[in-house]
Write a protein that holds these residues in place. Structure first.
Motif, PDB file in Angstrom:
ATOM      1  N   LEU A  90       6.403  -9.332   4.134  1.00 43.28           N
ATOM      2  CA  LEU A  90       7.011  -8.477   4.938  1.00 43.28           C
ATOM      3  C   LEU A  90       8.155  -7.115   4.265  1.00 43.28           C
ATOM      4  CD1 LEU A  90       9.078 -11.516   6.963  1.00 43.28           C
ATOM      5  CD2 LEU A  90       7.925  -9.876   8.448  1.00 43.28           C
ATOM      6  N   GLU A  91       9.097  -7.777   2.624  1.00 45.78           N
ATOM      7  CA  GLU A  91       9.074  -7.763   1.914  1.00 45.78           C
ATOM      8  C   GLU A  91       7.858  -5.998   1.873  1.00 45.78           C
ATOM      9  OE1 GLU A  91      12.183  -5.546  -0.684  1.00 45.78           O
ATOM     10  OE2 GLU A  91      11.859  -7.635   0.921  1.00 45.78           O
ATOM     11  N   GLU A  92       6.920  -6.818   1.652  1.00 37.93           N
ATOM     12  CA  GLU A  92       5.924  -5.652   1.113  1.00 37.93           C
ATOM     13  C   GLU A  92       5.579  -4.043   2.147  1.00 37.93           C
ATOM     14  OE1 GLU A  92       0.669  -5.067   1.048  1.00 37.93           O
ATOM     15  OE2 GLU A  92       2.100  -6.565   0.246  1.00 37.93           O
ATOM     16  N   LYS A  93       5.510  -4.746   3.279  1.00 35.30           N
ATOM     17  CA  LYS A  93       5.100  -3.371   4.441  1.00 35.30           C
ATOM     18  C   LYS A  93       7.083  -2.762   4.216  1.00 35.30           C
ATOM     19  CE  LYS A  93       1.340  -4.899   5.133  1.00 35.30           C
ATOM     20  NZ  LYS A  93       0.287  -4.145   4.224  1.00 35.30           N
ATOM     21  N   HIS A  94       7.750  -3.602   4.814  1.00 37.57           N
ATOM     22  CA  HIS A  94       9.110  -3.082   4.623  1.00 37.57           C
ATOM     23  C   HIS A  94       9.331  -1.819   3.893  1.00 37.57           C
ATOM     24  CE1 HIS A  94      10.057  -5.263   8.162  1.00 37.57           C
ATOM     25  NE2 HIS A  94      10.424  -4.529   8.495  1.00 37.57           N
ATOM     26  N   GLN A  95       8.878  -2.382   2.228  1.00 37.96           N
ATOM     27  CA  GLN A  95       8.985  -0.978   0.912  1.00 37.96           C
ATOM     28  C   GLN A  95       8.087  -0.325   1.254  1.00 37.96           C
ATOM     29  OE1 GLN A  95      12.230  -1.624  -1.185  1.00 37.96           O
ATOM     30  NE2 GLN A  95      11.657   0.401  -1.767  1.00 37.96           N
ATOM     31  N   GLU A  96       7.745  -0.162   1.707  1.00 40.22           N
ATOM     32  CA  GLU A  96       6.365   1.084   2.115  1.00 40.22           C
ATOM     33  C   GLU A  96       7.649   1.678   3.232  1.00 40.22           C
ATOM     34  OE1 GLU A  96       2.600   0.182   3.162  1.00 40.22           O
ATOM     35  OE2 GLU A  96       2.231  -1.803   1.781  1.00 40.22           O
ATOM     36  N   LEU A  97       7.110   1.349   3.495  1.00 41.60           N
ATOM     37  CA  LEU A  97       8.663   2.655   4.883  1.00 41.60           C
ATOM     38  C   LEU A  97       9.280   3.200   4.142  1.00 41.60           C
ATOM     39  CD1 LEU A  97       8.397   3.267   7.891  1.00 41.60           C
ATOM     40  CD2 LEU A  97       9.936   1.252   8.058  1.00 41.60           C
ATOM     41  N   PHE A  98      10.152   2.427   3.929  1.00 49.91           N
ATOM     42  CA  PHE A  98      11.281   2.813   2.699  1.00 49.91           C
ATOM     43  C   PHE A  98      11.187   3.634   2.226  1.00 49.91           C
ATOM     44  CE2 PHE A  98      13.549  -1.865   4.348  1.00 49.91           C
ATOM     45  CZ  PHE A  98      14.491  -1.157   4.801  1.00 49.91           C
ATOM     46  N   ASP A  99      10.364   3.567   1.519  1.00 51.96           N
ATOM     47  CA  ASP A  99       9.724   5.139  -0.278  1.00 51.96           C
ATOM     48  C   ASP A  99       8.682   5.732   0.508  1.00 51.96           C
ATOM     49  OD1 ASP A  99      10.007   2.729  -1.833  1.00 51.96           O
ATOM     50  OD2 ASP A  99       8.065   2.372  -2.188  1.00 51.96           O
ATOM     51  N   TRP A 100       8.426   5.252   1.478  1.00 53.56           N
ATOM     52  CA  TRP A 100       8.052   6.805   2.898  1.00 53.56           C
ATOM     53  C   TRP A 100       9.009   7.345   2.797  1.00 53.56           C
ATOM     54  CZ3 TRP A 100       8.698   9.229   7.497  1.00 53.56           C
ATOM     55  CH2 TRP A 100       7.693  10.017   7.323  1.00 53.56           C
ATOM     56  N   ILE A 101       9.915   6.927   3.885  1.00 50.66           N
ATOM     57  CA  ILE A 101      11.101   7.285   4.105  1.00 50.66           C
ATOM     58  C   ILE A 101      12.045   8.225   3.547  1.00 50.66           C
ATOM     59  CG2 ILE A 101      13.518   6.961   5.391  1.00 50.66           C
ATOM     60  CD1 ILE A 101      12.404   5.340   7.359  1.00 50.66           C
ATOM     61  N   GLN A 102      12.430   7.550   1.465  1.00 49.28           N
ATOM     62  CA  GLN A 102      13.231   8.174   0.520  1.00 49.28           C
ATOM     63  C   GLN A 102      12.156   9.526   0.272  1.00 49.28           C
ATOM     64  OE1 GLN A 102      13.290   5.361  -2.070  1.00 49.28           O
ATOM     65  NE2 GLN A 102      15.666   4.773  -2.116  1.00 49.28           N
ATOM     66  N   ASN A 103      11.091   9.621   0.248  1.00 48.57           N
ATOM     67  CA  ASN A 103      10.378  10.902   0.023  1.00 48.57           C
ATOM     68  C   ASN A 103      10.577  12.047   1.342  1.00 48.57           C
ATOM     69  OD1 ASN A 103      10.008  10.336  -2.497  1.00 48.57           O
ATOM     70  ND2 ASN A 103       8.496   8.775  -1.827  1.00 48.57           N
ATOM     71  N   GLN A 104      10.821  12.177   2.146  1.00 44.35           N
ATOM     72  CA  GLN A 104      11.112  12.984   3.574  1.00 44.35           C
ATOM     73  C   GLN A 104      12.325  13.539   3.843  1.00 44.35           C
ATOM     74  OE1 GLN A 104       8.427  13.008   5.138  1.00 44.35           O
ATOM     75  NE2 GLN A 104       7.858  11.269   3.969  1.00 44.35           N
ATOM     76  N   PRO A 105      12.374  14.592   3.799  1.00 44.88           N
ATOM     77  CA  PRO A 105      13.523  15.075   3.814  1.00 44.88           C
ATOM     78  C   PRO A 105      14.230  15.033   4.955  1.00 44.88           C
ATOM     79  CG  PRO A 105      11.769  16.677   4.679  1.00 44.88           C
ATOM     80  CD  PRO A 105      11.775  16.097   4.290  1.00 44.88           C
ATOM     81  N   GLU A 106      15.511  14.654   4.870  1.00 45.60           N
ATOM     82  CA  GLU A 106      16.399  13.861   5.623  1.00 45.60           C
ATOM     83  C   GLU A 106      16.755  15.059   7.498  1.00 45.60           C
ATOM     84  OE1 GLU A 106      21.491  14.129   5.696  1.00 45.60           O
ATOM     85  OE2 GLU A 106      20.369  12.275   4.665  1.00 45.60           O
TER      86      GLU A 106
END
Length: 177
Positions: free
Chosen positions: A13-29
């Motif tokens: 759960l932690e790994e899959k959510h962290q992947e999502l958060f990492d991807w989102i962080q690199n996207q323009p708002e």
């Protein structure tokens, strides 16, 4: 293959959510509300994931005897993670119209809710990890919950599916954005 331990599931759960958060962080708002090729925006994916994980957490808040009374007990062994993933993909591909109708109510959130939604998803993920660790293995394996597409599943499977569900939406976001 034996089913995943609680520790394995919470790590997943932690790994899959962290992947999502990492991807989102690199996207323009401004990508938050952009709907690429008539597909869901990032915001809609996040709203959907928040709604989904909240439902699992809500169900796990009920006393176990109520879940047993309302949904019954499992009559089979817990499936391995890979089988849950494969089964979900099969059900999704055979039920596209049903999935589309089920998800048609997902609205595009305001940009102001961007950080709030991400925080809510993170909190809900931590809650699910905590609840998973608190449950006894026999209850995770024997008590069941209904899934709108896959039918009744042991709670351990629903939690593993939640990890995959996050991965599934992360892959969709990466593909269309």
């Amino acid at each position: 293959m034996i089913s995943m331990t609680k520790e394995n599931i919470t790590a997943l759960l932690e790994e899959k959510h962290q992947e999502l958060f990492d991807w989102i962080q690199n996207q323009p708002e401004d990508a938050f509300n952009k709907e690429p090729n008539n597909k869901w925006s990032t915001g809609q994916h996040i709203v959907h994931l928040v709604d989904s994980i909240k439902k699992v957490n809500h169900a796990l808040s009920f006393p176990k005897f109520i879940l047993k009374y309302k949904f019954g007990k499992s009559n089979r062994a817990v499936r391995p993670y890979e089988d849950i993933v494969k089964r979900y993909q099969e059900k999704l591909s055979k039920n596209q119209d049903r999935a589309r109708a089920f998800n048609s109510k997902v609205t595009t959130p305001n940009l102001e809710k961007y950080n709030q939604l991400l925080t809510t998803l993170e909190i809900q993920n931590k809650k699910l990890q905590h609840k998973t660790n608190k449950w006894k293995d026999k209850d995770l394996d024997n008590l069941i919950l209904p899934h709108p597409l896959m039918g009744k599943m042991p709670i351990r499977e629903i939690i593993m599916w939640t990890a995959y569900h996050t991965e599934h939406h992360t892959k969709l976001l990466k593909h269309y954005n």
